[in-house]
Design a protein around this motif. Structure first.
Motif, short mmCIF file in Angstrom:
data_model
loop_
_atom_site.label_atom_id
_atom_site.label_comp_id
_atom_site.label_asym_id
_atom_site.label_seq_id
_atom_site.Cartn_x
_atom_site.Cartn_y
_atom_site.Cartn_z
N GLN A 140 -24.73 -19.31 -0.66
CA GLN A 140 -24.57 -18.68 -1.98
C GLN A 140 -25.81 -17.90 -2.44
OE1 GLN A 140 -22.91 -21.25 -5.01
NE2 GLN A 140 -21.69 -22.40 -3.51
N VAL A 141 -26.84 -17.83 -1.60
CA VAL A 141 -28.05 -17.09 -1.99
C VAL A 141 -28.05 -15.73 -1.29
CG1 VAL A 141 -30.57 -17.03 -1.98
CG2 VAL A 141 -29.37 -19.20 -2.34
N ASN A 142 -27.95 -14.65 -2.08
CA ASN A 142 -27.99 -13.31 -1.50
C ASN A 142 -29.42 -12.76 -1.55
OD1 ASN A 142 -28.41 -12.39 -4.16
ND2 ASN A 142 -26.21 -12.14 -4.51
N LYS A 143 -29.59 -11.54 -1.08
CA LYS A 143 -30.94 -10.96 -1.02
C LYS A 143 -31.57 -10.80 -2.39
CE LYS A 143 -30.35 -8.34 3.27
NZ LYS A 143 -30.33 -6.98 3.85
N SER A 144 -30.76 -10.44 -3.36
CA SER A 144 -31.27 -10.25 -4.71
C SER A 144 -31.81 -11.57 -5.27
CB SER A 144 -30.16 -9.71 -5.62
OG SER A 144 -30.60 -9.63 -6.95
N MET A 145 -31.07 -12.66 -5.01
CA MET A 145 -31.52 -13.98 -5.48
C MET A 145 -32.79 -14.42 -4.75
SD MET A 145 -27.74 -15.74 -5.65
CE MET A 145 -28.27 -17.38 -6.16
N LEU A 146 -32.86 -14.11 -3.46
CA LEU A 146 -34.05 -14.46 -2.69
C LEU A 146 -35.27 -13.71 -3.21
CD1 LEU A 146 -35.44 -15.92 -0.35
CD2 LEU A 146 -34.72 -14.05 1.15
N LEU A 147 -35.08 -12.43 -3.54
CA LEU A 147 -36.18 -11.65 -4.10
C LEU A 147 -36.63 -12.23 -5.44
CD1 LEU A 147 -37.96 -9.22 -3.54
CD2 LEU A 147 -36.29 -7.78 -4.74
N ASN A 148 -35.68 -12.72 -6.24
CA ASN A 148 -36.03 -13.40 -7.49
C ASN A 148 -36.87 -14.64 -7.20
OD1 ASN A 148 -34.73 -11.62 -9.20
ND2 ASN A 148 -32.82 -12.77 -9.25
N ASP A 149 -36.47 -15.39 -6.16
CA ASP A 149 -37.26 -16.57 -5.77
C ASP A 149 -38.71 -16.18 -5.49
OD1 ASP A 149 -35.27 -18.55 -5.87
OD2 ASP A 149 -34.65 -18.22 -3.80
N ILE A 150 -38.88 -15.17 -4.66
CA ILE A 150 -40.22 -14.75 -4.26
C ILE A 150 -41.03 -14.28 -5.47
CG2 ILE A 150 -41.48 -12.97 -2.99
CD1 ILE A 150 -40.62 -15.24 -1.26
N ASN A 151 -40.40 -13.49 -6.32
CA ASN A 151 -41.11 -12.97 -7.50
C ASN A 151 -41.52 -14.10 -8.44
OD1 ASN A 151 -41.14 -10.26 -6.78
ND2 ASN A 151 -39.10 -9.88 -7.62
N ARG A 152 -40.66 -15.09 -8.59
CA ARG A 152 -41.01 -16.23 -9.45
C ARG A 152 -42.18 -17.02 -8.86
NH1 ARG A 152 -34.77 -17.68 -9.89
NH2 ARG A 152 -34.18 -16.42 -11.69
N LEU A 153 -42.19 -17.19 -7.54
CA LEU A 153 -43.29 -17.92 -6.91
C LEU A 153 -44.59 -17.13 -7.01
CD1 LEU A 153 -41.51 -19.37 -3.73
CD2 LEU A 153 -41.95 -20.50 -5.93
N ILE A 154 -44.51 -15.83 -6.82
CA ILE A 154 -45.69 -14.98 -7.01
C ILE A 154 -46.20 -15.12 -8.43
CG2 ILE A 154 -46.46 -12.57 -7.16
CD1 ILE A 154 -44.51 -11.99 -4.81
N GLY A 155 -45.27 -15.17 -9.39
CA GLY A 155 -45.64 -15.31 -10.79
C GLY A 155 -46.37 -16.60 -11.10
N LEU A 156 -46.15 -17.62 -10.27
CA LEU A 156 -46.85 -18.90 -10.45
C LEU A 156 -48.26 -18.87 -9.85
CD1 LEU A 156 -43.96 -21.42 -9.63
CD2 LEU A 156 -44.86 -20.81 -11.88
N GLU A 157 -48.58 -17.78 -9.17
CA GLU A 157 -49.90 -17.59 -8.56
C GLU A 157 -50.26 -18.70 -7.58
OE1 GLU A 157 -52.64 -17.04 -11.81
OE2 GLU A 157 -51.96 -14.99 -12.17
N VAL A 158 -49.26 -19.11 -6.80
CA VAL A 158 -49.54 -20.13 -5.78
C VAL A 158 -50.37 -19.50 -4.66
CG1 VAL A 158 -47.54 -21.57 -6.28
CG2 VAL A 158 -47.31 -19.68 -4.66
#
Length: 367
Positions: free
Chosen positions: A163-181
């Protein structure tokens, strides 16, 4: 090979709940089982007779932070004699069990790196995986860790989830980047027998689609300055995982606990996956002598997973052979195809090379 292992892996198999995709040695948490397990773990640790400084310690699972606070401190106290000089001391954690008391205990006992099992930043997908945290829990856990001085945080992300498409995966990555991990590990979903996902008939995505997902992630993380230093791992400069580099450099390491593996004195070993056997004091499941040819295969296979690549000098020293001259034709072909490059006496995979690494390795070990 006379160097003593400088890394120690410790497996804590307990989880508060079982995720639907997980195939690691794990079991539901019960206090009485955990108490007995820690006693046996200490026996195995003592039996190693480690009498030299370690460089890295990694406590994985399972979920080490599923241990109640008293047992969590007992574990850390058990390890303290071995952790005094380590450069990197990592503990895996789930967001919902990474409490402030546990973070304080980790600081007290010298833990300096946290690996957080995030897997997805979409709450609906997390529920589908039977994960018991939300993305807000992730944010809170990282905020608390930062406040207490943890400056080296990794997060795990699973690719190819249902159920995870490319758009959702990109959201995942952007959210993790936003956490500055500082470090991001990305793994493709594997479906294993006996997991709920397998029983439900969920399938892995195709190799072609998996490659598209990796390309998407690599492009975005590269834009943000993360270095793709190993097939499945990206990190900011200075935050490569020292412990995992032990494996990828084919160096020796200790492993203790249920299902743990180790590489000591030319032997690779693996512990039992049976909690009953382990808690009865029968730790070892298998032990194999690493032959000269086996060691060459491991070295080629592991070193080519990273941007450090295969050292011609180290290979010559270790195996008494000139890798470049033996494999010159294949190397030239791979370089022409843009899959490998040579820099400072190292054979290094390009991003394209990393994506089809199995083919490159098979070619080298068959020559």
């Amino acid at each position: 090979m006379t160097n003593k292992p400088s890394s120690l892996y410790i497996h804590i198999p307990f989880c508060e709940h079982i995720c639907y995709y997980c195939d690691f040695p794990k079991l539901q948490y019960f206090t009485f089982l955990a108490e007995k397990y820690l006693a046996r773990l200490q026996e195995e640790l003592v039996s190693l007779a480690i009498d030299h400084p370690l460089k890295t310690i990694y406590i994985g699972g399972g979920t080490p932070t599923s241990l109640e606070d008293t047992l969590f401190e007992k574990l850390l106290d058990m390890i303290q004699p071995y952790s005094k000089e380590v450069e990197e001391f990592t503990i895996e954690a789930n967001p919902e069990s990474l409490s402030v008391p546990k973070l304080n205990l980790m600081r007290k006992y010298g833990v300096n790196r946290i690996s957080l099992g995030v897997e997805s930043t979409d709450d609906k997908i997390l529920s589908l995986l039977n994960r018991h945290h939300t993305f807000n829990d992730v944010k809170v856990a990282i905020q608390n860790a930062r406040k207490l001085g943890f400056d080296n945080i990794n997060v795990d992300l699973i690719l190819g989830l249902p159920q995870v498409n490319k758009s959702m995966l990109l959201n995942d990555i952007n959210r993790l980047i936003g956490l500055e991990v500082d470090h991001i590990s990305c793994y493709s979903l594997s479906i294993h027998p006996h997991t709920k996902f397998y029983l439900d008939g969920i399938k892995e995505v195709s190799e072609d689609y998996s490659r598209e997902l990796y390309d998407l992630i690599a492009k975005r993380l590269n834009e943000e300055g993360y270095i793709h230093y190993e097939v499945s791992n990206w990190a900011k400069p200075g935050f490569f995982s020292l412990h995992n580099l032990t494996y990828w450099k084919d160096d020796q390491y200790y492993g203790i606990g249920l299902g743990a593996s180790g590489f000591v004195d030319k032997y690779r070993y693996r512990n039992t996956n049976s909690i009953n056997q382990y808690n009865d004091g029968h730790f070892l499941d298998s032990r194999e002598l690493v032959t000269y040819e086996d060691d060459k295969t491991y070295y080629i296979m592991l070193s080519l997973r990273t941007v450090f690549g295969l050292s011609f000098v180290e290979y010559q020293k270790r195996f008494g052979e000139d890798f470049l001259s033996i494999h010159q034709k294949s190397i030239e072909s791979f370089i022409d195809e843009g899959l490998l490059k040579i820099e400072k006496k190292h054979l290094i995979p390009t991003y394209e090379g990393m994506m089809i690494l199995d083919q490159i390795i098979v070619q080298f070990i068959s020559e």
